[in-house]
Design an enzyme around this catalytic site. Structure first.
Site, mmCIF file in Angstrom:
data_model
loop_
_atom_site.group_PDB
_atom_site.id
_atom_site.type_symbol
_atom_site.label_atom_id
_atom_site.label_comp_id
_atom_site.label_asym_id
_atom_site.label_seq_id
_atom_site.Cartn_x
_atom_site.Cartn_y
_atom_site.Cartn_z
ATOM 1 N N SER A 26 0.796 -1.230 0.000
ATOM 2 C CA SER A 26 0.000 0.000 0.000
ATOM 3 C C SER A 26 0.827 1.278 0.000
ATOM 4 C CB SER A 26 -0.958 0.014 1.204
ATOM 5 O OG SER A 26 -2.043 -0.853 0.976
ATOM 6 N N LYS A 29 0.000 3.656 -2.686
ATOM 7 C CA LYS A 29 -1.007 4.716 -2.604
ATOM 8 C C LYS A 29 -0.379 6.100 -2.449
ATOM 9 C CE LYS A 29 -4.682 1.779 -0.698
ATOM 10 N NZ LYS A 29 -3.985 0.634 -0.074
ATOM 11 N N SER A 82 -5.613 3.614 4.586
ATOM 12 C CA SER A 82 -5.129 2.839 3.435
ATOM 13 C C SER A 82 -6.266 2.207 2.651
ATOM 14 C CB SER A 82 -4.146 1.756 3.905
ATOM 15 O OG SER A 82 -3.368 1.278 2.835
#
Length: 345
Positions: A26, A29, A82
């Site tokens: 993640s 992101k 997230s």
């Protein structure tokens, strides 16, 4: 893999397998949120969530079909809890589909200089061909933290997001524990999948020094980042270059004055290795002379400040006053012609 980068200079202070390709979970992101906030700078439009957009598993900010919220709210959901759903919704909203958004991610990565990175998903869920390196993620972290909206969200332990539909306000708690664990931590993003292991990109600032730390597949990442930051801050200092030479002048050809005094302007402070302040030297980059007229305030050269032969800063050098051109005395035939024509001086 690990990298510690000085964001002020781009210098790598520490690296372990920094160019090794690895899935980055993640922390992906960071790129998705950056592109989302850059789009929001143009228009922070309201997005209506559809069923197709939220057809993704894993961590979530709880988006449901029919919900309406601004692009900036999606970025907040990505950088705090997230949200994979937030990443997908942003990708569909900006590019129309996930593949098109991946193209935008890779294009932006190329602009940043992430030469060893390839994005496939906006969320960071495992996918074939989705990888980066600790060094490339440090470059991404440095770029993202220069975006004020991104840095503001990533640096908060809790973020408020106002929805239009339903008409509610939600609070999202940031997963980045280092914001509370380390004095000076300013962001930015956690990540984890079974394939990638624990991934973490963080930023910290102390006394005007900015650092970016990255670990990929590091089981003890919180302590690893604390150790890297402590090491980086112990090795660097902020230095203010100042010209210590004599007053400068430059000869002027054809002027009413034989020379012009110069002004050396200051520079912004720079980050250098501790102990290097005493070895800093200044080099004058000036012409041997100037032709009149000389305009007051015009730049005539520069002063370079060097440490170990590397230029760390430059300061402009300008004319402190104006110098007019000296009127030339007419020659013999010019005087005769002037007498004959009545234009003599």
């Amino acid at each position: 893999s690990a990298v510690l980068l000085c964001a002020d200079t781009g210098e790598v202070l520490f690296a372990k397998n920094g160019q090794e390709q690895w899935p980055m979970a993640s922390t992906t992101k960071i790129m998705t949120a950056l592109l989302t906030l850059e789009a929001a700078e143009q228009e922070d439009r309201m997005i209506t969530v559809t069923e197709e957009m939220v057809r993704v598993g894993g961590s979530s900010m709880g988006l449901l079909p029919g919900y309406q919220l601004p692009l900036s709210g999606l970025a907040a959901g990505m950088l705090t809890v997230s949200g994979n759903d937030a990443a997908n919704v942003a990708a569909f909203s900006i590019a129309g589909n996930l593949e098109g958004f991946a193209d935008l991610m890779n294009q932006r990565a190329s602009e940043i200089g992430m030469t060893n990175t390839h994005f496939v998903t906006p969320s960071g869920l495992d996918a074939e061909g989705h990888y980066s390196t600790a060094y490339d993620m440090a470059l991404l972290g440095m770029e993202a933290m220069q975006n004020e909206a991104f840095a503001s969200i990533a640096g908060q332990t809790e973020v408020q997001v106002k929805y239009q539909e339903p008409d509610l306000t939600f609070w999202f708690h940031n997963h980045n524990k280092l914001l509370s664990m380390y004095d000076g931590c300013t962001g930015i993003k956690t990540g984890y999948t079974k394939k990638s292991g624990r991934c973490l990109v963080t930023a910290a600032e102390r006394n005007g020094i900015h650092l970016i730390a990255v670990t990929l597949n590091a089981p003890d990442d919180w302590n690893d980042h604390i150790a890297m930051f402590d090491y980086g801050f112990s090795k660097l200092t902020v230095y203010q270059p100042e010209y210590g030479g004599q007053s400068l002048t430059i000869p002027v050809v054809g002027g009413k004055e034989a020379e012009v005094p110069l002004t050396v302007w200051g520079t912004e402070s720079v980050v250098i290795a501790k102990g290097k302040e005493e070895s800093a030297v200044s080099v004058e980059m000036l012409p041997h002379f100037l032709y009149a007229p000389v305009e007051a305030g015009c730049q005539v050269g520069t002063i370079q400040y060097l440490v170990d032969g590397k230029v760390i800063a430059e300061a402009p050098v300008t004319a402190a006053c104006g110098i007019e051109a000296e009127e030339e005395e007419p020659g013999f035939w010019e005087k005769i012609w002037g007498w004959l024509t009545g234009t003599s001086r």
